[in-house]
Motif scaffolding. Structure first.
Motif: not given
Length: 347
Positions: A327-338
């Motif tokens: 499976c795959v999930v999405y995000s952005t690097v900035d979102r996960i870091v924050e």
């Protein structure tokens, strides 16, 4: 950053070079926008599982696998299980990193006779200085961290194991630091281990490994974090950010109904990755969907790979679901870091 680190980065840029950028310009990055109703830091692909049960003749499951950009498309090294449940590594190819075509035979090593008793599972793939390295949990004098190298994913050279038995979750950093290769791993035993902590090791040549340092421990019960109390393990290749190295990992709780595997994140010091700056005190993703809850091993979300689009910051994280499908999930690097910085307890 030391002079050696600067030299390492310049070497990587030279070998990655224009060809890699040309491929990136043509490559179709996997992505879906976050649904308006979802407020979480990550969100699932609506097509999950992207690799379903019994995806090809004779194979009952593909999961806990690695993907990477290659030329103007993508390549993957996949954990595949025959109907006897014995795991092998198999190469797959994709234009969009969603629909995959798999080689008909498992990976064989040009410098080693095939030993059918050698199992191989949970691979990772990383490119360092123009060479692709594959690490996995191998049965050759294992279980421990096995390593191979390739430049074309057609011919593979088996290298020496990184560590003595027993060890799991070998994850290399994408460039050298201080002239040394770095690898995260989890020392263990021969079963479902009472050992559950992440360590960092270094090597001058990808053969001799030492300077083993503790990165972070399992646990968290004293902080109200049962989701990672039993064991933890590094997942995809760490991603370099302005705040440090983003390490996505799995955390496990032992319940009255068995283990539950969830996904978390940590930010490691850029110059000294053995030092944790931030660590999620709540999971990013936990088994909720039917394909994560029901399968050969229920209640498993196990991240092994991530694709990062540097131009947009987009992130596609690949995970095994219930030891059955991919499976795959999405995000952005900035979102996960924050998210990690806002919900952090370091212990």
């Amino acid at each position: 950053m030391t002079p050696a680190d600067t030299a390492d980065r310049q070497a990587a840029e030279r070998t990655g070079g224009a060809a890699a950028q040309s491929g990136a310009d043509q490559r179709s990055f996997p992505w879906q926008d976050r649904p308006a109703a979802v407020q979480d830091a990550v969100w699932r692909d609506s097509r999950n599982p992207i690799i379903a049960r019994r995806p090809m003749p004779g194979i009952q499951g593909i999961y806990n696998s690695a993907v990477a950009p290659f030329g103007d498309a993508y390549v993957g090294v996949f954990r595949t299980e025959d109907y006897n449940r014995f795991p092998h590594l198999r190469v797959g190819w994709s234009r969009d990193a969603i629909e995959w075509k798999f080689e008909s035979d498992p990976i064989l090593f040009a410098n080693q006779d095939h030993d059918p008793a050698d199992y191989a599972y949970d691979p990772r793939v990383v490119q360092i200085d123009g060479v692709y390295y594959i690490t996995w949990c191998g049965g050759h004098n294992g279980p421990t961290i096995s390593i191979a190298r390739t430049e074309d994913f057609r011919t593979f050279e088996r290298m020496d194991n990184a560590f003595l038995p027993f060890n799991r979750n070998g994850v290399l950093f994408p460039r050298k630091l201080g002239g040394k290769y770095l690898m995260l791993s989890r020392p263990s035993d021969d079963g479902h281990t009472p050992f559950g902590d992440i360590y960092l090791s270094e090597s001058p040549d990808m053969v001799h490994w030492g300077k083993h340092r503790l990165v972070m421990r399992r646990g968290g019960g004293e902080h109200g974090q049962w989701w990672q109390r039993t064991k933890i393990g590094a997942g995809p290749i760490p991603i370099e950010t302005a705040d440090g190295w983003l390490m996505i990992y799995h955390g496990v709780i032992d319940t009255c109904n068995g283990f539950v595997y969830s996904m978390g994140a940590a930010v490691l010091c850029k110059d000294d990755p053995a030092r944790v700056l931030y660590r999620t005190n709540r999971h990013l993703l936990t088994p909720d969907e039917d394909y994560e809850v029901f399968g050969h091993v229920p209640n498993v979300v196990f991240p092994c790979a991530a694709l990062h689009d540097e131009a947009t910051g987009r992130l596609a994280i690949y995970y095994g679901a219930a030891d059955t499908c991919t499976c795959v999930v999405y995000s952005t690097v900035d979102r996960i870091v924050e998210f990690t910085k806002a919900n952090s307890t370091v212990f």
